[in-house]
Design an enzyme around this catalytic site. Structure first.
Site, PDB file in Angstrom:
ATOM      1  N   THR A 145      -6.408  46.540 -31.040  1.00  0.00           N
ATOM      2  CA  THR A 145      -5.422  47.513 -31.528  1.00  0.00           C
ATOM      3  C   THR A 145      -6.036  48.463 -32.550  1.00  0.00           C
ATOM      4  OG1 THR A 145      -3.751  45.830 -31.229  1.00  0.00           O
ATOM      5  CG2 THR A 145      -3.146  47.689 -32.611  1.00  0.00           C
ATOM      6  N   VAL A 146      -6.687  47.917 -33.574  1.00  0.00           N
ATOM      7  CA  VAL A 146      -7.226  48.781 -34.631  1.00  0.00           C
ATOM      8  C   VAL A 146      -8.417  49.591 -34.091  1.00  0.00           C
ATOM      9  CG1 VAL A 146      -8.216  48.853 -36.950  1.00  0.00           C
ATOM     10  CG2 VAL A 146      -6.411  47.205 -36.421  1.00  0.00           C
ATOM     11  N   LYS A 175      -9.905  39.912 -42.894  1.00  0.00           N
ATOM     12  CA  LYS A 175      -9.651  39.302 -44.213  1.00  0.00           C
ATOM     13  C   LYS A 175      -9.932  37.805 -44.224  1.00  0.00           C
ATOM     14  CE  LYS A 175      -6.475  41.036 -42.650  1.00  0.00           C
ATOM     15  NZ  LYS A 175      -6.019  41.605 -41.391  1.00  0.00           N
ATOM     16  N   GLY A 225      -3.577  47.147 -44.838  1.00  0.00           N
ATOM     17  CA  GLY A 225      -3.694  48.216 -43.827  1.00  0.00           C
ATOM     18  C   GLY A 225      -3.988  49.579 -44.408  1.00  0.00           C
ATOM     19  N   ILE A 252      -2.861  51.161 -46.990  1.00  0.00           N
ATOM     20  CA  ILE A 252      -2.759  51.397 -48.442  1.00  0.00           C
ATOM     21  C   ILE A 252      -4.150  51.260 -49.062  1.00  0.00           C
ATOM     22  CG2 ILE A 252      -1.719  50.638 -50.607  1.00  0.00           C
ATOM     23  CD1 ILE A 252       0.505  49.292 -48.988  1.00  0.00           C
ATOM     24  N   GLY A 280       6.987  43.856 -31.282  1.00  0.00           N
ATOM     25  CA  GLY A 280       5.526  43.977 -31.449  1.00  0.00           C
ATOM     26  C   GLY A 280       5.059  43.903 -32.889  1.00  0.00           C
ATOM     27  N   GLU A 292       2.731  38.589 -33.956  1.00  0.00           N
ATOM     28  CA  GLU A 292       1.837  38.115 -32.889  1.00  0.00           C
ATOM     29  C   GLU A 292       2.589  37.097 -32.029  1.00  0.00           C
ATOM     30  OE1 GLU A 292      -1.410  39.000 -32.781  1.00  0.00           O
ATOM     31  OE2 GLU A 292      -1.550  39.969 -34.738  1.00  0.00           O
ATOM     32  N   ASP A 330      -2.277  34.284 -44.047  1.00  0.00           N
ATOM     33  CA  ASP A 330      -2.790  35.667 -44.024  1.00  0.00           C
ATOM     34  C   ASP A 330      -2.624  36.320 -45.403  1.00  0.00           C
ATOM     35  OD1 ASP A 330      -3.482  38.260 -42.407  1.00  0.00           O
ATOM     36  OD2 ASP A 330      -1.609  38.748 -43.430  1.00  0.00           O
ATOM     37  N   LYS A 376      -5.589  37.689 -48.180  1.00  0.00           N
ATOM     38  CA  LYS A 376      -5.586  39.023 -48.802  1.00  0.00           C
ATOM     39  C   LYS A 376      -5.546  38.901 -50.323  1.00  0.00           C
ATOM     40  CE  LYS A 376      -3.380  40.989 -44.712  1.00  0.00           C
ATOM     41  NZ  LYS A 376      -2.086  41.211 -44.043  1.00  0.00           N
TER      42      LYS A 376
HETATM   43  N1  HSE Z   1      -0.456  40.361 -39.309  1.00  0.00           N
HETATM   44  C1  HSE Z   1      -0.533  41.100 -40.526  1.00  0.00           C
HETATM   45  C2  HSE Z   1       0.859  41.520 -40.966  1.00  0.00           C
HETATM   46  C3  HSE Z   1      -1.376  42.336 -40.435  1.00  0.00           C
HETATM   47  O1  HSE Z   1       1.837  41.207 -40.293  1.00  0.00           O
HETATM   48  O2  HSE Z   1       0.951  42.163 -41.990  1.00  0.00           O
HETATM   49  C4  HSE Z   1      -2.817  42.039 -40.381  1.00  0.00           C
HETATM   50  O3  HSE Z   1      -3.206  41.312 -41.499  1.00  0.00           O
END
Ligand code: HSE
Length: 428
Positions: free
Chosen positions: A13-14, A105, A134, A136, A187, A190, A201, A205
């Protein structure tokens, strides 16, 4: 015009966002910084699945050697997820003397120390603006714009999936499972959202932000992590009753004894700026010694916002600006261990929801147990009892030692003052 041949590994995607911006906005980089950025080679595991190869103008391959062995490519954009394979690829690129720009990350939080050491030994750099929040530019803000500040604290919403789910639970009045299903349908989440919803996650970060903000090693095990899986619509409704909204917050707070680090669902008062950061947005409040309070808000994920961060790093790296910063500043290189404050010593405000039998003396019992543990109550609310004779009492506290509050709750539940385990949340 300076021509720069760029490599890309990982075309998801990115990666798609990076390819799109480089193809569409080439003139922007010419005009802004005299750069002719040419995506020369893309390495992906599945070249045969890509029908859009010709549009990229790049060679598409499944061999990493097409990047590591190409002397013209000095910088590679690394958009590979996971940890082991991503680390192996990152190491191979660094060993080959390539500068690396990554959005991974998890890899940086878990293997960052070894990768930064390898980069330094090879005289190259790793740039990672896209790894946190993302679109920011929070890494650049901490690194450059706030260099004149001691960072006193960070409170942040760093996971768009969780923020979308919590916002949706509140706005649609639905439970966790339904809100998650909607996030997946749209979407935002995941297919396997475990690492988002369990707080992992966000912890990755936070570890990266804290490493920069507090200039020392931050072991992931030093971050206490709770996810949002057990948040119910009752919790959301109760938060509203108490004038707050539940957010999954990453918190790093400097105290005299050290640093408090946690990821937890937290009641955020409605007048706090993070309470208005909704849907899939991220928001970061930084307390700096000189700037005082800074709020950054924006899209924390998605192809184009994350590609925006990747390409900001790319410009920094190919102009040599990033290497200057990375070599001059002790940025992600300090070996110092930052002292961490254990949970029992943390100074936090809390919220508790007691489900109790509706009889005389229960409220007094709860109040005296809290008082005996040195917990100072900020507000109390009791709803009408239900027909079965149970009632809900909610309380918020002034900031105090987390250990005292948790011991008081344990004592209240153990004394039979409640008929269900008490629900406990942090309060900002
Ligand atoms: N899956 C993360 C989120 C984005 O929902 O913010 C990627 O780190």
């Amino acid at each position: 015009m300076e021509r720069c041949a760029i490599g890309l590994v990982g075309w998801g995607t990115v990666g798609g966002g990076v390819v799109e911006i480089l193809a569409r906005d080439r003139a922007l980089f010419h005009d802004r910084c005299g750069l002719d950025l040419q995506l020369k080679t893309i390495v992906t595991k599945t070249p045969s699945r890509r029908r859009d190869q010709a549009a990229t103008g790049a060679r598409v391959s499944d061999r990493l050697e097409d990047l590591t062995g190409d002397p013209e490519i000095r910088t590679v954009i690394h958009l590979v997820g996971g940890i082991d394979e991503a680390t192996r690829i990152c190491r191979a690129l660094l060993e080959a003397g390539k500068n690396v720009i990554t959005a991974n990350k998890a890899m940086l939080a878990m293997r960052g120390d070894e990768l930064f050491a390898l980069a330094a030994a090879k005289g190259v750099c790793i740039a990672f603006e896209a790894a946190v929040a993302g679109g920011i530019p929070v890494i650049a803000a901490l690194r450059d714009g706030l260099v004149a500040n001691h960072i006193d604290g960070i409170a942040a919403i760093l996971n768009g999936t969780c923020n979308f789910i919590l916002t949706s639970m509140e706005s649609r009045g639905v439970g966790y499972a339904e809100a998650l299903a909607e996030a997946q349908r749209l979407g935002y989440a995941e297919a396997d959202p475990t690492l988002d919803v369990d707080g992992t996650d966000t912890a990755h970060k936070l570890a990266i932000l804290a490493r920069i903000a507090f200039n020392g090693r931050i072991p992931l095990t030093g971050i206490r992590v709770e996810g949002i899986q057990s948040i119910t619509f009752d919790d959301i409704r109760s938060a509203r009753t108490m004038g707050a909204r539940i957010k999954l917050l990453a918190v790093a707070q400097r105290r005299d004894q050290g640093l408090e680090l946690r990821v937890a669902p937290t009641l955020v008062p409605l007048d706090h700026p993070l309470a208005s950061v909704n849907a899939n947005f991220n928001g970061i409040v930084i307390q700096g010694s000189a700037v005082k309070t800074l709020l950054l808000v924006g899209p924390g994920a998605g192809a184009l916002p994350t590609a925006s961060a990747v390409l900001a790093d790319l410009v920094d790296v190919v102009t040599g600006r990033y290497q200057f910063t990375a070599s001059r500043f002790r940025f992600f290189r300090s070996d110092a261990d930052v002292p961490l404050v254990p949970e029992a010593e943390e100074l936090t405000s809390s919220y508790a929801r007691f489900t109790v039998p509706d009889r005389a003396g229960v409220l007094a019992g709860i109040a005296s147990t809290l008082g005996n543990h040195g917990v100072s109550v900020l507000s109390v609310y009791q709803g009408a009892p239900d027909p079965s004779g149970s009632a809900v009492i909610e309380a918020t506290t002034h900031p105090q030692r987390g250990g005292a509050f948790l011991s008081a709750i344990e004592a209240i539940d153990r004394a039979g003052l409640t008929i269900k385990p008490t629900v406990v949340l942090r309060r900002l």
